[in-house]
Write a protein that holds these residues in place. Sequence first.
Motif, short mmCIF file in Angstrom:
data_model
loop_
_atom_site.label_atom_id
_atom_site.label_comp_id
_atom_site.label_asym_id
_atom_site.label_seq_id
_atom_site.Cartn_x
_atom_site.Cartn_y
_atom_site.Cartn_z
N ALA A 66 30.14 0.73 -18.54
CA ALA A 66 30.15 -0.68 -18.16
C ALA A 66 30.00 -0.83 -16.65
CB ALA A 66 31.43 -1.34 -18.63
N ARG A 67 30.58 0.09 -15.90
CA ARG A 67 30.43 0.04 -14.43
C ARG A 67 28.98 0.33 -14.03
NH1 ARG A 67 35.67 2.35 -14.90
NH2 ARG A 67 34.89 4.49 -14.73
N GLU A 70 27.09 -2.83 -14.49
CA GLU A 70 27.34 -3.73 -13.37
C GLU A 70 26.46 -3.39 -12.18
OE1 GLU A 70 31.48 -3.54 -12.57
OE2 GLU A 70 32.08 -4.54 -14.43
N LYS A 71 26.28 -2.11 -11.93
CA LYS A 71 25.39 -1.69 -10.84
C LYS A 71 23.96 -2.13 -11.12
CE LYS A 71 28.03 2.53 -9.76
NZ LYS A 71 27.96 4.01 -9.76
N LEU A 73 23.00 -4.67 -12.94
CA LEU A 73 22.90 -6.12 -12.81
C LEU A 73 22.89 -6.55 -11.34
CD1 LEU A 73 25.33 -7.21 -15.66
CD2 LEU A 73 22.83 -7.33 -15.67
N ALA A 74 23.55 -5.77 -10.50
CA ALA A 74 23.60 -6.09 -9.07
C ALA A 74 22.28 -5.78 -8.37
CB ALA A 74 24.74 -5.34 -8.40
N TYR A 122 21.63 -0.70 -22.05
CA TYR A 122 21.09 -1.75 -21.19
C TYR A 122 20.37 -2.81 -22.01
CZ TYR A 122 22.13 1.73 -17.62
OH TYR A 122 22.77 2.64 -16.81
#
Length: 264
Positions: A66-67, A70-71, A73-74, A122
């Motif tokens: 999940a982390r 997040e990367k 998506l950033a 993803y």
Amino acid sequence: MADPTPVLDDLRAESDQLDRLVAELRPERWTLPTPAPGWTVAHQIAHLAWTDHSSVLAVTDQDAFAREVEKALAAPGDFVDNGAREGAAKSPERLLADWRAGREALADALRKAPAGARFPWYGPPMSAASMATARLMETWAHGQDVAEALGEAPAPTDRLRHIVRLGVRTRDFAFGVHGLSTPFEEFRVELRSPSGELWTYGPEDATDRVTGPALDFCLLVTQRAHRADLALRAEGPDADRWLDIAQAFAGPPGTGRPPKGATR
């Protein structure tokens, strides 16, 4: 529920074939450019190693995965290239060792996965068999890029059946990711395998049809060749549109490859 063992065995064979192409390369050969703009042979192998690592996290440590999401998506436009760039900076020996260890770890994790389990990705969540199929698809596709850079032309095998099936199953995803309405009716797909067998999908009486070599279909859905350079035939307007937008990989539409002789 699908048994992942056959596709895992074929994934190992596909990985081993690519491994043999790069295992004895001189250091300078790792820096050869491949058809993917800005990517060398090292970038291609680094991307496979990076994706295997992400896959292991998805199967064994979903909080850590999940982390990683997040990367992504950033930095949606850069995270894939960043991962390849980081791996390509390693020595060939280190990169090879990491890729080999990662794919073994993934195979072990998928073989031990509980029956019926689904794992985040993803794109949509995947079963063990689906994840192995996706890894085989990517290994074959990036292997095509490596082979082209090295002036090699590995003979296609019937392991392509996994990529064909994935390409057929992702038809609606391809329409959706382009913002298009998905066709209501199934297509008939008839493809000739490398060994000469006819692989068929969909109803025999379907109005929209796609026919041709399985190899060409795999090159199309992995966007390793332009439709104009392939011996695929579409009958019906929806099938014709599909051959312009097909993709078997998660994420936004790729840019694909230009026709032979064309410049970007």
